[in-house]
Motif scaffolding. Structure first.
Motif, mmCIF file in Angstrom:
data_model
loop_
_atom_site.group_PDB
_atom_site.id
_atom_site.type_symbol
_atom_site.label_atom_id
_atom_site.label_comp_id
_atom_site.label_asym_id
_atom_site.label_seq_id
_atom_site.Cartn_x
_atom_site.Cartn_y
_atom_site.Cartn_z
ATOM 1 N N LEU A 150 -15.348 -44.657 95.679
ATOM 2 C CA LEU A 150 -16.081 -44.057 96.683
ATOM 3 C C LEU A 150 -16.946 -44.757 97.840
ATOM 4 N N VAL A 151 -17.495 -45.755 97.317
ATOM 5 C CA VAL A 151 -18.245 -46.571 98.301
ATOM 6 C C VAL A 151 -17.202 -47.095 99.044
ATOM 7 N N VAL A 152 -16.154 -47.983 98.491
ATOM 8 C CA VAL A 152 -15.374 -48.686 99.729
ATOM 9 C C VAL A 152 -14.674 -47.669 100.341
ATOM 10 N N LYS B 184 -14.064 -43.345 108.509
ATOM 11 C CA LYS B 184 -15.190 -42.427 109.323
ATOM 12 C C LYS B 184 -14.944 -41.167 108.718
ATOM 13 N N PRO B 185 -16.406 -40.336 108.607
ATOM 14 C CA PRO B 185 -16.297 -39.027 108.141
ATOM 15 C C PRO B 185 -15.265 -38.151 108.465
ATOM 16 N N ALA B 186 -14.756 -38.178 109.789
ATOM 17 C CA ALA B 186 -13.756 -37.219 110.147
ATOM 18 C C ALA B 186 -12.508 -37.625 109.912
ATOM 19 N N GLU B 187 -12.357 -39.051 109.699
ATOM 20 C CA GLU B 187 -11.078 -39.303 109.314
ATOM 21 C C GLU B 187 -10.981 -38.880 107.749
ATOM 22 N N MET B 188 -11.986 -39.074 106.879
ATOM 23 C CA MET B 188 -11.951 -38.828 105.516
ATOM 24 C C MET B 188 -11.701 -37.383 105.438
ATOM 25 N N ALA C 119 -25.921 -44.955 100.740
ATOM 26 C CA ALA C 119 -25.649 -44.370 101.766
ATOM 27 C C ALA C 119 -25.310 -42.842 101.313
ATOM 28 N N ARG C 120 -25.526 -41.827 102.252
ATOM 29 C CA ARG C 120 -25.033 -40.476 101.743
ATOM 30 C C ARG C 120 -23.824 -40.015 101.550
ATOM 31 N N ARG C 121 -23.449 -39.384 100.480
ATOM 32 C CA ARG C 121 -21.981 -39.178 100.079
ATOM 33 C C ARG C 121 -21.609 -38.461 101.157
ATOM 34 N N HIS C 122 -20.045 -38.462 101.488
ATOM 35 C CA HIS C 122 -19.535 -37.696 102.338
ATOM 36 C C HIS C 122 -19.377 -36.323 101.950
ATOM 37 N N GLU C 123 -19.499 -35.323 102.731
ATOM 38 C CA GLU C 123 -19.577 -33.643 102.342
ATOM 39 C C GLU C 123 -18.405 -33.373 101.350
ATOM 40 N N SER C 124 -17.287 -33.819 101.870
ATOM 41 C CA SER C 124 -16.052 -33.386 101.226
ATOM 42 C C SER C 124 -16.142 -34.030 99.871
ATOM 43 N N LEU C 125 -16.843 -34.919 99.419
ATOM 44 C CA LEU C 125 -16.845 -35.698 98.230
ATOM 45 C C LEU C 125 -18.049 -35.188 97.212
#
Length: 141
Positions: free
Chosen positions: A120-122, A128-132, A2-8
């Motif tokens: 990070l995967v877990v 959800k991206p917004a929650e992160m 999966a693509r890494r969340h932008e904040s990470l």
């Protein structure tokens, strides 16, 4: 994968840089260099990059993830123990214990791979991206 969340993404870039240094010191171009030079690389990396990185994870990332990990939250305790051990290994290297560079690099590599492949995967699977983004921003306040 999966693509890494932008904040990470910045965190993952720092992980990449640390893995590259560990590789260079243990098996790459710096592995056959003088012990003092190898130790200076570890000390400089610790001082200029790793100290802030560990603090960011401890103050921001780990608290944001602990609540959503459930039973996997014990993984954070393992990673915090790694942080203490990395700091403990770096101090004698800085003081001249050049023979400890390899064990520092082995720990650093294992630690980063655990963060990238497990934590990070877990966290990304549970949030959800917004929650992160909200969790991380809340920790910034």
């Amino acid at each position: 994968m999966a693509r890494r969340h932008e904040s990470l993404i910045p965190l993952s870039h720092e992980h990449h840089d640390a893995l590259l240094l560990a590789w260079r010191l243990c098996t790459g171009d710096l592995s056959k260099r003088e012990p003092e030079l190898r130790a200076r690389h570890v000390s400089a990396f610790l001082e200029h990059r790793l100290v802030n990185h560990l603090k960011l994870e401890e103050d921001l990332l780990f608290p944001a993830f602990r609540a959503v990990l459930g039973v996997e939250a014990s993984l954070i305790d393992v990673l915090l123990s790694d942080h203490r051990e990395l700091r403990a290994k770096a101090a004698p290297i800085k003081a001249g214990a050049h023979e400890q560079v390899d064990s520092f690099c082995v720990l650093l590599e294992r630690h980063i791979r655990t963060e990238e492949r497990q934590l990070l995967v877990v966290a990304e699977n549970r949030m959800k991206p917004a929650e992160m983004g909200r969790q991380i921003k809340a920790q910034l306040r």
